[in-house]
Design a protein around this motif. Structure first.
Motif, PDB file in Angstrom:
ATOM      1  N   TYR A  17       0.790  -1.220   0.000  1.00  0.00           N
ATOM      2  CA  TYR A  17       0.000   0.000   0.000  1.00  0.00           C
ATOM      3  C   TYR A  17       0.830   1.282   0.000  1.00  0.00           C
ATOM      4  CZ  TYR A  17      -4.022  -2.849   1.206  1.00  0.00           C
ATOM      5  OH  TYR A  17      -5.023  -3.759   1.183  1.00  0.00           O
ATOM      6  N   ALA A  37      -1.487   2.996   4.045  1.00  0.00           N
ATOM      7  CA  ALA A  37      -2.405   2.251   4.908  1.00  0.00           C
ATOM      8  C   ALA A  37      -2.032   2.413   6.364  1.00  0.00           C
ATOM      9  CB  ALA A  37      -2.394   0.773   4.533  1.00  0.00           C
ATOM     10  N   TYR A 247     -11.322   0.704   3.347  1.00  0.00           N
ATOM     11  CA  TYR A 247     -11.081   0.215   4.695  1.00  0.00           C
ATOM     12  C   TYR A 247     -11.685  -1.171   4.819  1.00  0.00           C
ATOM     13  CZ  TYR A 247     -15.847   2.019   5.331  1.00  0.00           C
ATOM     14  OH  TYR A 247     -17.181   2.297   5.183  1.00  0.00           O
ATOM     15  N   ALA A 260      -6.897   2.581   4.055  1.00  0.00           N
ATOM     16  CA  ALA A 260      -5.913   2.833   3.000  1.00  0.00           C
ATOM     17  C   ALA A 260      -6.368   3.982   2.114  1.00  0.00           C
ATOM     18  CB  ALA A 260      -5.708   1.578   2.148  1.00  0.00           C
TER      19      ALA A 260
END
Length: 429
Positions: A17, A37, A247, A260
């Motif tokens: 992420y 994230a 999320y 995220a």
């Protein structure tokens, strides 16, 4: 049996992420996901760093809070204020050096805030962590009164005039937010560095440095707004992340989810349905429900009763459905659960006494949205709350409903705002 510590290990691989961010417009994204994230937990679960003392004592109280929030959101569309009953928390870093902040997460709110020092027990509610002290951060700066950022608060009814700083040399922008549950927060609208994860820093994040609180005492450090208005985190970072975020809300009993920013480069694992603002009010995200099934059997519900749509609201505990679909769901669910005794009550109508039962079979419930997208709710986490069916009635048919956070559990919810769509990915946390 796994220990609580083991269950709280972060389930997200940050490498999938993260980006390196030096400023809101300066980013070198990873090829697989242009985002960042942070871990997310249930505020009443075993993974919460500072478990809230504000946990609903019963399903009846949770239902009451959910209805108060739903009523307030509808009134907000006419009056322009914020509302929160959120139960998920995310841990972020604020300032330089970064100070850990445990924030309530809410898609029904826009302006983020934290309690700031100096603030005594009369003006601020007690929290588990030390108050954020802007005097100890090298990157903190109050937003000047008269600036465009300060003026923008007026259109969203968050402005609270101006005040002089402690030295009497600068006029600072004041903010205020009033919530449906009675909480009111006031302070200085400010700029600060926000750390999503180690090495992932968003500069010039606009938030409220709160010096005056009235109402709720939930032990959190503040709130993170994920709505669609300009003050929210996704909109502030839209130049980098396109306004997208996702999320995954974990089950209450175990595990950790995530929040995220940005969308993954590969969305093949998601099912998407169209998403629009609610009544042209930017904060809220609206989708259209078209059907419900229980135990694999589609319920016979006229499509027209879903016309009001559902507000996707992670800050609301329970989902609210118009009268006809709720009655059909309740009837089918009760029939499937006939082996278990109902608890008689005037306050709620589908709660069970599972005392003495070692094995409980809960029927699968699935929601179908525009475009034929069918989402299987997690069983039992996405169906039951404290032994009760986690749905309630929103009002007459065609009336707007709410998709609450119980139904979102274990799903990754991807808000592709620019693309006008909401994505669902099963088993994400």
């Amino acid at each position: 049996m796994a220990s609580p510590l083991f269950l709280c290990i972060l389930l997200v691989v940050f490498g999938s992420y993260l980006s390196t961010i030096s400023a809101a417009g300066d980013v070198t994204p990873r090829p697989d996901r242009a985002g960042a994230a942070a871990p997310l937990v249930h505020r009443h679960g075993p993974c919460a760093k500072s478990p809230s003392t504000d946990k609903p004592s019963s399903f009846a109280e949770a239902l009451h809070r959910s209805r108060v929030r739903a009523d307030y959101i509808m009134s907000r569309a006419l009056r322009g204020r914020d509302t929160t009953t959120t139960i998920e928390v995310v841990t972020l870093g604020l300032g330089t050096p970064a100070v850990e902040q445990v924030l309530l997460m809410d898609t029904g709110s826009d302006l983020s805030w934290v309690q700031c020092a100096p603030c005594n027990s009369t003006d601020c509610y007690p929290q588990k962590d030390p108050l954020f002290d802007p005097r100890k951060s090298s990157t903190y700066a109050p937003i000047p009164c008269g600036s465009d950022l300060c003026k923008s608060l007026q259109s969203d009814h968050f402005d609270n005039g101006c005040s002089m700083n402690g030295n009497g040399t600068q006029s600072q922008c004041g903010y205020r937010v009033e919530y449906g549950g009675g909480l009111k927060t006031r302070g200085v609208y400010s700029n600060e560095a926000l750390t999503m994860a180690p090495g992932v820093v968003i500069k010039d994040f606009h938030f409220g440095c709160a010096y005056k609180q009235i109402g709720s005492d939930d032990k959190s450090d503040g709130l993170l707004g994920l709505g669609g208005a300009p003050e929210s985190l996704p909109v502030q970072t839209s130049a980098v992340y396109g306004g997208s975020f996702s999320y995954c809300l974990p089950p209450v009993s175990s595990g950790t989810g995530f929040l995220a920013l940005g969308a993954p480069s590969n969305t093949s694992g998601f099912s998407f349905t169209p998403m629009t603002p609610f009544m042209d009010y930017a904060t809220f995200y609206l989708v259209k429900l078209t059907g419900i099934s229980v135990g694999g059997k589609q319920l016979r519900i006229p499509p027209k009763v879903f016309e009001g749509g559902l507000i996707v609201d992670c800050g609301n505990i329970i989902s609210h459905l118009p009268s006809t679909p709720y009655a059909e769901l309740q009837s089918a669910f009760r029939a499937a659960m006939a082996a278990y005794p109902l608890i008689p009550s005037d306050e709620y109508d589908t709660c069970y006494n599972f005392t003495g039962y070692s094995n409980i079979t809960v029927p699968k419930v699935a929601l179908t949205f525009t475009g034929g997208v069918t989402v299987d709710l997690d069983v039992p986490n996405g169906v039951l709350l404290d032994g009760c069916l986690a749905f309630t009635e929103s009002g007459l048919d065609d009336y707007v409903g709410f998709l609450g956070n119980v139904q979102m559990r274990t799903l990754e919810m991807l808000y592709d705002v620019r693309g006008g769509r909401l994505g669902f990915r099963a088993g994400a946390c």
